[in-house]
Design a protein around this motif. Structure first.
Motif, PDB file in Angstrom:
ATOM      1  N   GLU A  85       0.830  -1.207   0.000  1.00  0.00           N
ATOM      2  CA  GLU A  85       0.000   0.000   0.000  1.00  0.00           C
ATOM      3  C   GLU A  85       0.864   1.256   0.000  1.00  0.00           C
ATOM      4  OE1 GLU A  85      -3.247   2.292  -0.375  1.00  0.00           O
ATOM      5  OE2 GLU A  85      -3.209   0.099  -0.488  1.00  0.00           O
ATOM      6  N   HIS A 124      -5.930  -1.168 -11.240  1.00  0.00           N
ATOM      7  CA  HIS A 124      -6.938  -2.204 -11.434  1.00  0.00           C
ATOM      8  C   HIS A 124      -7.535  -2.561 -10.085  1.00  0.00           C
ATOM      9  CE1 HIS A 124      -7.894  -5.154 -14.864  1.00  0.00           C
ATOM     10  NE2 HIS A 124      -8.911  -5.150 -14.019  1.00  0.00           N
ATOM     11  N   THR A 125      -8.857  -2.618 -10.024  1.00  0.00           N
ATOM     12  CA  THR A 125      -9.580  -2.981  -8.814  1.00  0.00           C
ATOM     13  C   THR A 125     -10.520  -4.141  -9.127  1.00  0.00           C
ATOM     14  OG1 THR A 125     -11.420  -1.484  -9.256  1.00  0.00           O
ATOM     15  CG2 THR A 125      -9.521  -0.575  -8.070  1.00  0.00           C
ATOM     16  N   GLN A 126     -11.164  -4.674  -8.073  1.00  0.00           N
ATOM     17  CA  GLN A 126     -12.044  -5.817  -8.287  1.00  0.00           C
ATOM     18  C   GLN A 126     -13.458  -5.624  -7.754  1.00  0.00           C
ATOM     19  OE1 GLN A 126     -11.222  -8.156 -10.273  1.00  0.00           O
ATOM     20  NE2 GLN A 126      -9.041  -7.643 -10.444  1.00  0.00           N
ATOM     21  N   THR A 127     -13.685  -4.576  -6.962  1.00  0.00           N
ATOM     22  CA  THR A 127     -15.011  -4.367  -6.385  1.00  0.00           C
ATOM     23  C   THR A 127     -15.422  -2.903  -6.483  1.00  0.00           C
ATOM     24  OG1 THR A 127     -14.225  -3.885  -4.140  1.00  0.00           O
ATOM     25  CG2 THR A 127     -14.567  -6.221  -4.716  1.00  0.00           C
ATOM     26  N   GLU A 185     -13.923  -0.928  -3.644  1.00  0.00           N
ATOM     27  CA  GLU A 185     -12.533  -0.554  -3.865  1.00  0.00           C
ATOM     28  C   GLU A 185     -12.427   0.612  -4.832  1.00  0.00           C
ATOM     29  OE1 GLU A 185      -8.200  -2.555  -5.045  1.00  0.00           O
ATOM     30  OE2 GLU A 185     -10.038  -3.730  -5.305  1.00  0.00           O
ATOM     31  N   VAL A 186     -13.263   0.618  -5.862  1.00  0.00           N
ATOM     32  CA  VAL A 186     -13.281   1.746  -6.801  1.00  0.00           C
ATOM     33  C   VAL A 186     -13.587   3.038  -6.052  1.00  0.00           C
ATOM     34  CG1 VAL A 186     -14.492   2.797  -8.745  1.00  0.00           C
ATOM     35  CG2 VAL A 186     -13.912   0.373  -8.814  1.00  0.00           C
ATOM     36  N   ARG A 208     -10.649   4.162  -3.876  1.00  0.00           N
ATOM     37  CA  ARG A 208      -9.517   4.698  -4.635  1.00  0.00           C
ATOM     38  C   ARG A 208      -9.843   6.060  -5.249  1.00  0.00           C
ATOM     39  NH1 ARG A 208      -5.349   2.294  -2.269  1.00  0.00           N
ATOM     40  NH2 ARG A 208      -5.312   0.034  -2.552  1.00  0.00           N
ATOM     41  N   ILE A 212      -9.349   4.130 -13.642  1.00  0.00           N
ATOM     42  CA  ILE A 212      -9.561   2.929 -12.847  1.00  0.00           C
ATOM     43  C   ILE A 212     -10.277   1.845 -13.646  1.00  0.00           C
ATOM     44  CG2 ILE A 212     -10.618   2.011 -10.746  1.00  0.00           C
ATOM     45  CD1 ILE A 212     -10.380   4.788  -9.528  1.00  0.00           C
ATOM     46  N   VAL A 258     -12.209  -1.883 -13.278  1.00  0.00           N
ATOM     47  CA  VAL A 258     -12.825  -2.780 -12.307  1.00  0.00           C
ATOM     48  C   VAL A 258     -13.033  -4.140 -12.978  1.00  0.00           C
ATOM     49  CG1 VAL A 258     -15.138  -1.866 -12.855  1.00  0.00           C
ATOM     50  CG2 VAL A 258     -14.772  -3.171 -10.743  1.00  0.00           C
TER      51      VAL A 258
END
Length: 264
Positions: A195, A215-218, A221-222, A225, A233, A235
């Motif tokens: 981090e 790159h995010t996954q949820t 999280e978006v 960020r 970003i 997702v």
């Protein structure tokens, strides 16, 4: 000639959230272009998508009112030139560690005198709704140039790279960054250290005025960020979305069967 709304929005400081395309089909690309994401990146670095299919995907995405981007296999002149001539509205260049690599990638995206992109092709102009002459005259202003920071070396050179003319955004691939940060024992970095590296990259972007993303996954999280100041970003991916929803159905229905797709 059509303008690039994603490039314009990033210049205004507005976050742009899109996703990755890995499946390599016209049908899924047409559908994803109409979901509402402002941009879609065709991943030619880690997916077996050939140039013919990529060109068709760029076309159906553009026709669907979405911005088609291409992550090229590497930052070489021939890959970048071919992706842009096939109709991509922007390039995502992986593993940019040095100023020299960054300059080469930027130059390949720009026609002279700003760069050294070769003049030719016709599919690029079609995707922008322009004549060839209009495209050649205006492409330098509309092509989105995104460089990836994916290593401690790239992070160490961040300010110098992000300050270069022609860099429109920076994108972090968390998986590669974590892998590049592994110690001699092969272990991934501790979450706090990882981090801290992300925040160092974000700080460099803010200092130089260059939009930075990852790159995010949820959705959570978006949102986190964006609140921190990240702007470009991604997702998930259409592949992950499909598999995740299918796995949810299987779990809820308590279906017993083979499942080895957790990595997606």
């Amino acid at each position: 000639m059509k303008s690039n709304p994603v490039k314009a929005a990033l210049k205004r400081g507005e976050p742009q959230v899109g996703t990755w395309l890995s499946l390599g089909t016209v049908f899924s690309s047409r559908l994803m272009a109409r979901v509402g994401f402002p941009w879609l990146t065709i991943d030619m670095e880690h997916s077996p998508i050939d140039w013919d299919m990529a060109a068709t995907m760029f076309a159906v995405i553009a026709e669907g009112g979405c911005v088609p981007l291409c992550r090229v296999p590497c930052g070489s002149h021939d890959h970048i030139k071919r992706a842009l001539d096939a109709g991509a509205w922007g390039i995502v260049v992986p593993m940019v560690d040095t100023v020299e690599q960054a300059k080469a990638a930027i130059a390949a995206c720009k026609y002279p005198p700003a760069g050294n992109r070769s003049v030719g092709g016709s599919m690029h102009a079609l995707n922008f709704g322009a004549s060839a002459g209009e495209y050649f005259a205006q492409a330098n202003d509309e092509i989105l140039v995104v460089l990836q920071t994916e290593s401690p070396t790239g992070a160490a050179n961040a300010e110098a790279i992000y300050s270069l003319p022609g860099v429109d955004a920076i994108f972090v691939g968390p998986n590669d960054l974590a892998a590049q940060m592994r110690g001699p024992d092969g272990r991934d970095p501790e979450p706090a250290a990882f981090e801290a590296m992300l925040q160092k990259i974000l700080a460099a972007g803010k200092k130089t005025g260059t939009p930075v993303g990852l790159h995010t996954q949820t959705v959570a999280e978006v949102e986190k960020r964006i609140a921190e100041g990240w702007q470009f970003i991604a997702v998930g991916s259409e592949l992950r979305m499909m598999v995740t929803q299918a796995q949810r159905f299987v779990s809820e229905l308590k279906i017993k069967g083979s499942s080895d797709l957790a990595r997606y």
